[in-house]
Write a protein that holds these residues in place. Structure first.
Motif, PDB file in Angstrom:
ATOM      1  N   LEU A  22      29.427  39.977  45.578  1.00 58.60           N
ATOM      2  CA  LEU A  22      30.606  40.001  46.438  1.00 58.60           C
ATOM      3  C   LEU A  22      30.928  41.460  46.726  1.00 58.60           C
ATOM      4  CD1 LEU A  22      32.823  37.525  44.379  1.00 58.60           C
ATOM      5  CD2 LEU A  22      31.112  36.966  46.108  1.00 58.60           C
ATOM      6  N   TYR A  23      31.070  41.812  47.990  1.00 54.71           N
ATOM      7  CA  TYR A  23      31.399  43.182  48.373  1.00 54.71           C
ATOM      8  C   TYR A  23      32.904  43.254  48.597  1.00 54.71           C
ATOM      9  CZ  TYR A  23      26.419  43.682  48.660  1.00 54.71           C
ATOM     10  OH  TYR A  23      25.083  43.701  48.325  1.00 54.71           O
ATOM     11  N   ILE A  24      33.565  44.012  47.756  1.00 56.27           N
ATOM     12  CA  ILE A  24      35.021  44.041  47.726  1.00 56.27           C
ATOM     13  C   ILE A  24      35.550  45.158  48.600  1.00 56.27           C
ATOM     14  CG2 ILE A  24      37.028  44.180  46.199  1.00 56.27           C
ATOM     15  CD1 ILE A  24      35.044  41.766  45.804  1.00 56.27           C
ATOM     16  N   LYS A  25      36.441  44.801  49.522  1.00 62.33           N
ATOM     17  CA  LYS A  25      37.038  45.783  50.421  1.00 62.33           C
ATOM     18  C   LYS A  25      38.068  46.612  49.650  1.00 62.33           C
ATOM     19  CE  LYS A  25      36.717  42.478  54.141  1.00 62.33           C
ATOM     20  NZ  LYS A  25      37.454  41.382  54.695  1.00 62.33           N
ATOM     21  N   PRO A  26      38.298  47.861  50.071  1.00 55.54           N
ATOM     22  CA  PRO A  26      39.261  48.721  49.356  1.00 55.54           C
ATOM     23  C   PRO A  26      40.638  48.077  49.217  1.00 55.54           C
ATOM     24  CG  PRO A  26      38.008  50.013  50.910  1.00 55.54           C
ATOM     25  CD  PRO A  26      37.619  48.590  51.138  1.00 55.54           C
ATOM     26  N   GLU A  27      41.104  47.360  50.229  1.00 57.46           N
ATOM     27  CA  GLU A  27      42.434  46.756  50.139  1.00 57.46           C
ATOM     28  C   GLU A  27      42.490  45.581  49.160  1.00 57.46           C
ATOM     29  OE1 GLU A  27      40.684  47.135  52.917  1.00 57.46           O
ATOM     30  OE2 GLU A  27      40.525  45.247  54.007  1.00 57.46           O
ATOM     31  N   GLU A  28      41.344  45.038  48.795  1.00 59.22           N
ATOM     32  CA  GLU A  28      41.324  43.930  47.829  1.00 59.22           C
ATOM     33  C   GLU A  28      41.376  44.418  46.393  1.00 59.22           C
ATOM     34  OE1 GLU A  28      38.738  40.479  50.097  1.00 59.22           O
ATOM     35  OE2 GLU A  28      37.664  42.050  49.026  1.00 59.22           O
ATOM     36  N   LYS A  29      41.121  45.701  46.164  1.00 64.74           N
ATOM     37  CA  LYS A  29      41.039  46.218  44.795  1.00 64.74           C
ATOM     38  C   LYS A  29      42.354  46.102  44.046  1.00 64.74           C
ATOM     39  CE  LYS A  29      39.358  50.324  45.514  1.00 64.74           C
ATOM     40  NZ  LYS A  29      38.700  51.627  45.405  1.00 64.74           N
ATOM     41  N   LYS A  30      43.472  46.059  44.746  1.00 63.63           N
ATOM     42  CA  LYS A  30      44.758  45.961  44.054  1.00 63.63           C
ATOM     43  C   LYS A  30      45.137  44.518  43.713  1.00 63.63           C
ATOM     44  CE  LYS A  30      46.892  46.566  48.510  1.00 63.63           C
ATOM     45  NZ  LYS A  30      47.007  47.663  49.400  1.00 63.63           N
ATOM     46  N   LEU A  31      44.334  43.567  44.144  1.00 64.31           N
ATOM     47  CA  LEU A  31      44.586  42.156  43.820  1.00 64.31           C
ATOM     48  C   LEU A  31      44.021  41.843  42.447  1.00 64.31           C
ATOM     49  CD1 LEU A  31      43.514  40.530  47.213  1.00 64.31           C
ATOM     50  CD2 LEU A  31      45.834  41.100  46.465  1.00 64.31           C
ATOM     51  N   SER A  32      44.481  40.741  41.866  1.00 58.73           N
ATOM     52  CA  SER A  32      43.890  40.309  40.598  1.00 58.73           C
ATOM     53  C   SER A  32      42.464  39.817  40.855  1.00 58.73           C
ATOM     54  CB  SER A  32      44.721  39.182  39.981  1.00 58.73           C
ATOM     55  OG  SER A  32      44.588  38.004  40.744  1.00 58.73           O
ATOM     56  N   LEU A  33      41.681  39.862  39.817  1.00 62.73           N
ATOM     57  CA  LEU A  33      40.299  39.384  39.938  1.00 62.73           C
ATOM     58  C   LEU A  33      40.280  37.918  40.361  1.00 62.73           C
ATOM     59  CD1 LEU A  33      37.254  39.675  39.597  1.00 62.73           C
ATOM     60  CD2 LEU A  33      37.571  39.369  37.134  1.00 62.73           C
ATOM     61  N   LEU A  34      41.211  37.140  39.866  1.00 64.07           N
ATOM     62  CA  LEU A  34      41.285  35.722  40.243  1.00 64.07           C
ATOM     63  C   LEU A  34      41.471  35.574  41.756  1.00 64.07           C
ATOM     64  CD1 LEU A  34      41.520  32.701  39.527  1.00 64.07           C
ATOM     65  CD2 LEU A  34      43.956  33.075  39.193  1.00 64.07           C
ATOM     66  N   LYS A  35      42.397  36.334  42.327  1.00 65.33           N
ATOM     67  CA  LYS A  35      42.640  36.242  43.770  1.00 65.33           C
ATOM     68  C   LYS A  35      41.408  36.671  44.563  1.00 65.33           C
ATOM     69  CE  LYS A  35      47.601  36.566  43.681  1.00 65.33           C
ATOM     70  NZ  LYS A  35      48.733  37.449  43.591  1.00 65.33           N
ATOM     71  N   ILE A  36      40.739  37.710  44.101  1.00 63.37           N
ATOM     72  CA  ILE A  36      39.526  38.170  44.790  1.00 63.37           C
ATOM     73  C   ILE A  36      38.473  37.061  44.785  1.00 63.37           C
ATOM     74  CG2 ILE A  36      37.591  39.787  44.694  1.00 63.37           C
ATOM     75  CD1 ILE A  36      39.543  41.869  43.591  1.00 63.37           C
ATOM     76  N   LEU A  37      38.292  36.444  43.628  1.00 61.30           N
ATOM     77  CA  LEU A  37      37.281  35.378  43.532  1.00 61.30           C
ATOM     78  C   LEU A  37      37.633  34.210  44.449  1.00 61.30           C
ATOM     79  CD1 LEU A  37      36.629  35.435  39.681  1.00 61.30           C
ATOM     80  CD2 LEU A  37      35.155  36.336  41.487  1.00 61.30           C
ATOM     81  N   LEU A  38      38.904  33.864  44.507  1.00 58.30           N
ATOM     82  CA  LEU A  38      39.316  32.750  45.374  1.00 58.30           C
ATOM     83  C   LEU A  38      39.137  33.106  46.849  1.00 58.30           C
ATOM     84  CD1 LEU A  38      42.505  31.573  43.463  1.00 58.30           C
ATOM     85  CD2 LEU A  38      40.260  30.482  43.483  1.00 58.30           C
ATOM     86  N   ILE A  39      39.451  34.352  47.222  1.00 57.81           N
ATOM     87  CA  ILE A  39      39.251  34.801  48.603  1.00 57.81           C
ATOM     88  C   ILE A  39      37.788  34.676  48.998  1.00 57.81           C
ATOM     89  CG2 ILE A  39      39.206  36.887  50.056  1.00 57.81           C
ATOM     90  CD1 ILE A  39      41.854  37.699  48.659  1.00 57.81           C
ATOM     91  N   HIS A  40      36.899  34.981  48.039  1.00 59.46           N
ATOM     92  CA  HIS A  40      35.465  34.927  48.321  1.00 59.46           C
ATOM     93  C   HIS A  40      34.862  33.550  48.024  1.00 59.46           C
ATOM     94  CE1 HIS A  40      34.720  39.212  49.276  1.00 59.46           C
ATOM     95  NE2 HIS A  40      35.849  39.363  48.614  1.00 59.46           N
ATOM     96  N   ARG A  41      35.744  32.555  47.902  1.00 57.76           N
ATOM     97  CA  ARG A  41      35.336  31.153  47.728  1.00 57.76           C
ATOM     98  C   ARG A  41      34.472  30.909  46.494  1.00 57.76           C
ATOM     99  NH1 ARG A  41      36.426  28.755  52.960  1.00 57.76           N
ATOM    100  NH2 ARG A  41      36.820  30.441  54.396  1.00 57.76           N
ATOM    101  N   ILE A  42      34.821  31.606  45.423  1.00 54.51           N
ATOM    102  CA  ILE A  42      34.180  31.337  44.137  1.00 54.51           C
ATOM    103  C   ILE A  42      35.070  30.348  43.399  1.00 54.51           C
ATOM    104  CG2 ILE A  42      33.471  32.315  41.925  1.00 54.51           C
ATOM    105  CD1 ILE A  42      31.728  33.267  44.222  1.00 54.51           C
ATOM    106  N   ASN A  43      34.510  29.237  43.003  1.00 55.25           N
ATOM    107  CA  ASN A  43      35.275  28.209  42.298  1.00 55.25           C
ATOM    108  C   ASN A  43      35.541  28.656  40.876  1.00 55.25           C
ATOM    109  OD1 ASN A  43      35.996  26.160  43.951  1.00 55.25           O
ATOM    110  ND2 ASN A  43      34.104  24.992  43.660  1.00 55.25           N
ATOM    111  N   ILE A  44      36.791  28.816  40.541  1.00 54.64           N
ATOM    112  CA  ILE A  44      37.171  29.172  39.181  1.00 54.64           C
ATOM    113  C   ILE A  44      38.388  28.341  38.823  1.00 54.64           C
ATOM    114  CG2 ILE A  44      38.392  31.201  40.100  1.00 54.64           C
ATOM    115  CD1 ILE A  44      37.969  32.510  37.322  1.00 54.64           C
ATOM    116  N   PHE A  45      38.378  27.796  37.629  1.00 52.45           N
ATOM    117  CA  PHE A  45      39.487  26.963  37.185  1.00 52.45           C
ATOM    118  C   PHE A  45      40.648  27.857  36.748  1.00 52.45           C
ATOM    119  CE2 PHE A  45      41.684  24.377  33.971  1.00 52.45           C
ATOM    120  CZ  PHE A  45      42.057  23.335  34.786  1.00 52.45           C
TER     121      PHE A  45
END
Ligand code: FES
Length: 95
Positions: A22-45
């Protein structure tokens, strides 16, 4: 490249999840890892989204994270709670 003017803060990070990158944009770095994973459609419980239930625990293979909130959930060594941490480098995780 002129290193003096190189803006390190704009550096993109890469999250390797199993065999995906997953290539993370600079503006996404301040989000939680959970939010980043959900934005990139990674299924996490997950459930509480605040470090209490422990359901979002994932294994950190390598990389640096910053835990921005104290959690009361009990997790094994080598595991992190995705909802209360931010990435600080390229990381590799196992869900
Ligand atoms: S969702 Fe509950 S600890 Fe992360």
């Amino acid at each position: 490249m002129n290193l003096k003017n190189f803006n390190y803060k704009k550096k993109n990070y890469i999250i390797q999840v199993d065999n995906r990158k997953l290539y993370i944009k600079p503006e996404e770095k301040k989000l939680s890892l959970l939010k980043i994973l959900l934005i990139h459609r990674i299924n996490i419980f997950y459930q509480c989204n605040s470090g209490y239930c422990g359901s979002c625990n994932i294994k950190l293979i390598y990389g640096t994270i910053y835990q921005f909130q104290t959690s009361i959930a009990c997790i094994q060594p080598g595991y992190i709670l995705a909802c209360v941490c931010q990435i600080q480098s390229n990381i590799k995780i196992q869900i």
